[in-house]
Scaffold this motif. Structure first.
Motif, mmCIF file in Angstrom:
data_model
loop_
_atom_site.group_PDB
_atom_site.id
_atom_site.type_symbol
_atom_site.label_atom_id
_atom_site.label_comp_id
_atom_site.label_asym_id
_atom_site.label_seq_id
_atom_site.Cartn_x
_atom_site.Cartn_y
_atom_site.Cartn_z
ATOM 1 N N SER A 187 0.870 -1.377 -0.311
ATOM 2 C CA SER A 187 -0.062 0.074 -0.534
ATOM 3 C C SER A 187 0.865 1.296 0.047
ATOM 4 O O SER A 187 1.518 1.217 0.492
ATOM 5 C CB SER A 187 -1.015 0.398 1.115
ATOM 6 O OG SER A 187 -1.404 1.532 0.934
ATOM 7 N N ALA A 188 0.691 1.870 -0.969
ATOM 8 C CA ALA A 188 1.254 3.199 -1.098
ATOM 9 C C ALA A 188 0.451 4.646 -0.370
ATOM 10 O O ALA A 188 1.259 5.368 0.107
ATOM 11 C CB ALA A 188 1.488 3.525 -2.763
ATOM 12 N N SER A 189 -0.851 4.426 0.025
ATOM 13 C CA SER A 189 -1.423 5.332 1.426
ATOM 14 C C SER A 189 -0.485 5.017 2.048
ATOM 15 O O SER A 189 0.109 6.047 2.588
ATOM 16 C CB SER A 189 -2.398 5.067 0.317
ATOM 17 O OG SER A 189 -3.295 5.603 1.736
ATOM 18 N N CYS A 190 -0.594 3.869 2.609
ATOM 19 C CA CYS A 190 0.041 3.714 4.050
ATOM 20 C C CYS A 190 1.831 4.147 4.016
ATOM 21 O O CYS A 190 1.888 4.867 5.161
ATOM 22 C CB CYS A 190 0.103 2.192 4.519
ATOM 23 S SG CYS A 190 -2.426 1.957 4.599
ATOM 24 N N VAL A 191 2.420 3.886 3.645
ATOM 25 C CA VAL A 191 3.593 3.893 3.645
ATOM 26 C C VAL A 191 3.823 5.707 3.452
ATOM 27 O O VAL A 191 4.614 6.299 4.097
ATOM 28 C CB VAL A 191 4.614 2.828 1.892
ATOM 29 C CG1 VAL A 191 6.429 4.193 2.138
ATOM 30 C CG2 VAL A 191 4.248 1.937 2.314
ATOM 31 N N GLU A 242 6.754 0.631 0.247
ATOM 32 C CA GLU A 242 5.977 -0.003 -0.928
ATOM 33 C C GLU A 242 6.596 -1.316 -1.846
ATOM 34 O O GLU A 242 7.333 -1.053 -2.089
ATOM 35 C CB GLU A 242 5.376 0.921 -2.294
ATOM 36 C CG GLU A 242 4.184 0.580 -2.942
ATOM 37 C CD GLU A 242 4.541 -0.371 -4.372
ATOM 38 O OE1 GLU A 242 3.829 -1.247 -4.761
ATOM 39 O OE2 GLU A 242 5.369 0.586 -4.823
ATOM 40 N N ALA A 246 1.237 6.537 -4.153
ATOM 41 C CA ALA A 246 2.042 6.234 -4.982
ATOM 42 C C ALA A 246 2.631 6.995 -5.425
ATOM 43 O O ALA A 246 4.025 7.931 -5.752
ATOM 44 C CB ALA A 246 1.949 5.045 -5.913
ATOM 45 N N CYS A 284 5.286 8.964 -2.886
ATOM 46 C CA CYS A 284 6.200 8.079 -2.808
ATOM 47 C C CYS A 284 6.939 8.273 -4.499
ATOM 48 O O CYS A 284 7.476 7.854 -4.106
ATOM 49 C CB CYS A 284 5.348 6.727 -2.495
ATOM 50 S SG CYS A 284 4.481 6.554 -0.691
ATOM 51 N N THR A 318 -1.492 -0.455 -7.162
ATOM 52 C CA THR A 318 -0.492 -0.596 -5.444
ATOM 53 C C THR A 318 -0.969 -0.915 -4.873
ATOM 54 O O THR A 318 -0.970 -0.705 -3.684
ATOM 55 C CB THR A 318 0.187 -0.035 -5.987
ATOM 56 O OG1 THR A 318 0.264 1.411 -5.522
ATOM 57 C CG2 THR A 318 1.816 0.182 -6.565
ATOM 58 N N ASP A 319 -2.474 0.127 -4.727
ATOM 59 C CA ASP A 319 -3.674 0.225 -3.834
ATOM 60 C C ASP A 319 -5.135 -0.356 -4.199
ATOM 61 O O ASP A 319 -5.087 0.072 -4.881
ATOM 62 C CB ASP A 319 -3.577 1.731 -3.739
ATOM 63 C CG ASP A 319 -2.356 2.556 -3.368
ATOM 64 O OD1 ASP A 319 -1.962 3.295 -2.297
ATOM 65 O OD2 ASP A 319 -1.334 2.456 -3.620
ATOM 66 N N HIS A 322 -4.705 -6.730 -7.746
ATOM 67 C CA HIS A 322 -3.769 -5.711 -6.750
ATOM 68 C C HIS A 322 -2.602 -6.255 -7.727
ATOM 69 O O HIS A 322 -2.341 -7.196 -8.491
ATOM 70 C CB HIS A 322 -4.096 -5.902 -5.027
ATOM 71 C CG HIS A 322 -2.203 -5.150 -4.487
ATOM 72 N ND1 HIS A 322 -1.218 -5.572 -5.355
ATOM 73 C CD2 HIS A 322 -2.545 -4.552 -4.255
ATOM 74 C CE1 HIS A 322 -0.272 -4.826 -4.090
ATOM 75 N NE2 HIS A 322 -1.152 -4.148 -3.835
#
Length: 239
Positions: free
Chosen positions: A76-80, A109, A139, A143, A207-208, A230
């Motif tokens: 998860s790019a969101s959480c990263v 990610e 992302a 990121c 990616t998310d 995903h």
């Protein structure tokens, strides 16, 4: 290489196979996976809803759960992106700053870890389909991830990847935005689906899962045949 696994809340509760598939791919590259059962949320939902003090409590737990020197990898790019970009602001001038700086440098990610750290672009995946790719806002903007997922997908045997129009435009999810501004959120997803369908793709890859969950729900309501996947699910296919 030892890797700490971070599984976001919605992956854990709604899409666990994404986590399992990411582990499958990482292990194929020779990574030894460590999973801390005490881990919970990164704190992003509370922070985005404006509950910064409550978010801090969750973030402190994340910092404690992910102490160490190993890389931290998440699907998860969101959480990263949240950990990298907002922890430093939340805990500015605090005793946690040193730990946060170390975590920010260690967390990745999945796709950027594969391509930029492991230097692996081909995992031997096979997936016979035509697909298009959605760049999530997190992302791209938090990121700086653009090429890594495409490099991995370009090496999937049988996969035809076609770019859709406005692939960098938001899908409309945005966490609580989708609840507070539902009509706008759905309209944005509808446009994303229209652009994806115009490519004649069977699948939309990202990616998310947060974006994919939103797009998939709107696609189902529109009775669209577009299916969401995903990146980890694609890379774990065919072997």
């Amino acid at each position: 290489m030892n890797v700490q696994l971070f599984i976001p809340c919605f992956i854990d509760q709604l899409y666990p196979n994404v986590g399992f598939n990411m582990v499958k791919v990482l292990e194929k590259t020779g990574c030894k996976i460590h999973y801390n059962n005490n881990q919970t949320c990164c704190g992003q939902p509370a922070f985005n809803a404006g509950f910064h003090d409550e978010a801090k409590d969750v973030c402190k737990k994340f910092i404690a759960d992910f102490k160490g020197e190993e890389y931290i990898v998440a699907p998860s790019a969101s959480c990263v992106g949240f950990v990298r970009n907002y922890y430093l602001k939340l805990f500015e001038n605090s005793a946690h700053l040193n730990d946060i700086e170390k975590i920010s440098a260690r967390i990745f990610e999945f796709s950027e870890f594969m391509v930029n750290v492991l230097k692996v672009e081909n995992v031997g995946a096979k997936f016979e389909a035509k697909a298009t790719y959605h760049d999530s806002c997190a992302a791209l903007r938090e990121c700086r991830i653009k090429e890594a997922p495409r490099k991995l997908l370009s090496n999937v045997e049988g996969l035809e990847l076609v770019e859709m129009a406005d692939n960098e435009t938001c899908c409309g999810f945005g966490g609580s935005f989708a609840v507070k501004f539902n009509a706008i959120s759905v309209a944005m997803a509808d446009q994303k689906i229209t652009n994806a369908e115009a490519t004649k793709a069977e699948y939309l890859i990202s990616t998310d899962m947060s974006c994919l969950m939103h797009i998939d729900g709107c696609a189902h309501k529109k009775k669209s045949n577009l299916k969401s996947l995903h990146l980890a699910d694609v890379l774990a296919s065919g072997w």
